[in-house]
Structure formats: structure tokens, C-alpha cells
Scaffold this motif. Structure first.
Motif, PDB file in Angstrom:
ATOM      1  N   MET A   1      35.106  28.800  46.592  1.00  0.00           N
ATOM      2  CA  MET A   1      34.539  29.948  47.303  1.00  0.00           C
ATOM      3  C   MET A   1      33.060  29.677  47.545  1.00  0.00           C
ATOM      4  O   MET A   1      32.461  28.804  46.907  1.00  0.00           O
TER       5      MET A   1
ATOM      6  N   THR B   1      29.701  33.633  44.771  1.00  0.00           N
ATOM      7  CA  THR B   1      29.831  35.085  44.933  1.00  0.00           C
ATOM      8  C   THR B   1      29.963  35.768  43.591  1.00  0.00           C
ATOM      9  O   THR B   1      30.338  35.144  42.589  1.00  0.00           O
TER      10      THR B   1
ATOM     11  N   THR C   1      35.514  39.676  47.596  1.00  0.00           N
ATOM     12  CA  THR C   1      35.698  38.243  47.848  1.00  0.00           C
ATOM     13  C   THR C   1      36.635  37.631  46.815  1.00  0.00           C
ATOM     14  O   THR C   1      37.493  36.801  47.151  1.00  0.00           O
TER      15      THR C   1
ATOM     16  N   LYS D   1      40.204  38.712  47.644  1.00  0.00           N
ATOM     17  CA  LYS D   1      40.704  38.019  48.834  1.00  0.00           C
ATOM     18  C   LYS D   1      41.142  36.600  48.480  1.00  0.00           C
ATOM     19  O   LYS D   1      42.194  36.127  48.941  1.00  0.00           O
ATOM     20  N   THR D   2      40.354  35.931  47.654  1.00  0.00           N
ATOM     21  CA  THR D   2      40.706  34.569  47.232  1.00  0.00           C
ATOM     22  C   THR D   2      41.970  34.565  46.384  1.00  0.00           C
ATOM     23  O   THR D   2      42.849  33.717  46.554  1.00  0.00           O
TER      24      THR D   2
ATOM     25  N   GLU E   1      27.305  35.103  53.045  1.00  0.00           N
ATOM     26  CA  GLU E   1      27.401  36.207  52.100  1.00  0.00           C
ATOM     27  C   GLU E   1      27.402  37.545  52.837  1.00  0.00           C
ATOM     28  O   GLU E   1      26.812  37.688  53.898  1.00  0.00           O
ATOM     29  N   ASN E   2      28.066  38.513  52.242  1.00  0.00           N
ATOM     30  CA  ASN E   2      28.117  39.855  52.812  1.00  0.00           C
ATOM     31  C   ASN E   2      27.342  40.800  51.895  1.00  0.00           C
ATOM     32  O   ASN E   2      27.875  41.251  50.881  1.00  0.00           O
TER      33      ASN E   2
ATOM     34  N   GLN F   1      29.110  44.055  50.802  1.00  0.00           N
ATOM     35  CA  GLN F   1      30.140  43.934  49.779  1.00  0.00           C
ATOM     36  C   GLN F   1      29.522  43.813  48.398  1.00  0.00           C
ATOM     37  O   GLN F   1      30.011  44.402  47.423  1.00  0.00           O
ATOM     38  N   GLU F   2      28.440  43.035  48.301  1.00  0.00           N
ATOM     39  CA  GLU F   2      27.766  42.878  47.014  1.00  0.00           C
ATOM     40  C   GLU F   2      27.206  44.217  46.554  1.00  0.00           C
ATOM     41  O   GLU F   2      27.330  44.594  45.380  1.00  0.00           O
TER      42      GLU F   2
END
Length: 234
Positions: free
Chosen positions: A137, A140, A145, A148-149, A184-185, A188-189
Motif C-alpha cells: 500500500m 497509510t 484504505t 479496501k486493501t 494520500e487522501n 480519509q485520514e
């Protein structure tokens, strides 16, 4: 009244030495060291020989009141596993536990101040057989994330009756080794951090990611043989 020196026979003492290795008095008896006075009288080189390396030198320094800077260590991975109750010994049930464990690892990762660069899943089946897979990944620490992984890996799980599942994040890096990515988002973080704050204030699972309305009763925190859970994990 004159002063009297009291010595302690090492046969009455069991202690844990630097390096996290348990040394029994018998090891010292081989070197004919029977008392604390004899132990403290050893030279730095003798202590190194007794303990078989640099740990002995550090122990010598500690015994003589010297300040010793131990080398900094970093974790390389963290993981959670779960023996499935009978009602969850299906692929669908096992996947719900996988999601719960992954969410818990995301919280733990953020509490530690670490980022993960990879995720692996493992399954042991009832009777015989096992399966595992892993994926890289971007670095993260946000739960979406990670989920999703995990979902991408689970799409390739073989058929069978699962008995045990495990999720591992590896390698993990501390903040001072974290390399930000253009992919990176930040939203989301931030969402993951906000949910952590809500759960810390109102209790575990006061806020959770959609798709798991019954997750609160799944994969409850248990005491591990290798680590003591943080109070916030309960």
C-alpha cells in the motif's frame, strides 16, 4: 557499633537482565560467581564474557551507576487474530471478523503514531489447510484504505470452512520515517482521526464504518500472550 556489610547469595535471587533474557543463578555459578559482591567486582570484559556480548557491558555500566543509551528500536509489524466462533465459520462470517480486526488495527496504528506499507491476511481452515496473501500500500494509517486493501485480498480466498483468521500490517514506520504520498487522501485520514476521538469520548464503536451494523459483538478484544491491550481497545 561498627558497620557490617551484608552480602546476598545469588542462589536466592532470580532477575531479568538487560536484553530481555532471563538468566538463572546457575549460569553465574558456572563462572563461580555466587554473591552480588562477586558480580559487582567483575570487569567490563568479564561481564561481556558472562553475558556473551554487548549486553554484559551495558549491565556492568548499570551496576556501576553509569548512564547507558540503549539503541533505538522500531516495530516492524502489528497484527490481530481471532479464533472464529461456530456461527462465523463461513467465508462471509470470517470476512466480517477480518473487517473488524482491520478496523482495530487502524486505531492501534494511529495511537502508536505509525504508518503501514503493506497488509496481509491469513486463514486456517477446519480440518486442514491454510491460506495467506499480502499486498503493498501507499504508507497509510487511515482505516478506509486498510479496509479496501483487505477486501481486494479477500476476493481471492479459497473456499472452505475457516477456523481462524489473522490480519497483519507490515512493515510499519514511525512518524519520523513516514514519506507522504501524492495519492494520500487527507479527508480519509481526518475522518479516521475524528472517529477515534468520538469513540474515545463516547465508548468503543460509538462510530463505525458502514456495512457492519453487527460488528460491535464481533472479534471482541482479548488478552494476548504477546502484548497487553491498551485500555482504549476494550
Amino acid at each position: 557499633m561498627g558497620s557490617r556489610r551484608i552480602d546476598i547469595h545469588l542462589q536466592t535471587v532470580k532477575y531479568k537482565t538487560p536484553g530481555d533474557r532471563l538468566r538463572s543463578p546457575g549460569v553465574l555459578e558456572i563462572q563461580r560467581i555466587f554473591t552480588v559482591t562477586q558480580l559487582c567486582a567483575l570487569s567490563r570484559e568479564q561481564m561481556r564474557q558472562v553475558w556473551g556480548g554487548i549486553v554484559g557491558e551495558r549491565f556492568h555500566a548499570w551496576l556501576h551507576g553509569e548512564q547507558v543509551q540503549e539503541p533505538e528500536t522500531h516495530r516492524s509489524s502489528i497484527g490481530h487474530s481471532h479464533v472464529l466462533p461456530p456461527e462465523f465459520r463461513t467465508l462471509n462470517g470470517a470476512y466480517q471478523i477480518i473487517r473488524k480486526l482491520t478496523c482495530k488495527l487502524g486505531v492501534r496504528l494511529r495511537q502508536m503514531g505509525y504508518w503501514a506499507k503493506g497488509l496481509s491476511l491469513a486463514v486456517q481452515y477446519l480440518g486442514a489447510g491454510d491460506w495467506s496473501d499480502k499486498s503493498k500500500m501507499i504508507e497509510t494509517q487511515d482505516t478506509p484504505t486498510l479496509l479496501k486493501t483487505a477486501a481486494k485480498l479477500w476476493a481471492h480466498v479459497p473456499a472452505g470452512k475457516p477456523l481462524w483468521v489473522g490480519v497483519t500490517l507490515f512493515p510499519i514506520v514511525p512518524m519520523d520515517h513516514h514519506t507522504p504520498s501524492l495519492f494520500e487522501n487527507p479527508k480519509q485520514e481526518k475522518l479516521s482521526l475524528v472517529m477515534d476521538q468520538i469513540n474515545q469520548k463516547f465508548g468503543p464503536d460509538a462510530a463505525y464504518f458502514g456495512g457492519d451494523p453487527d460488528d460491535r459483538e464481533k472479534a471482541q478484544t482479548r488478552i494476548s500472550f504477546t502484548r497487553i491491550p491498551d485500555q482504549r481497545e476494550f
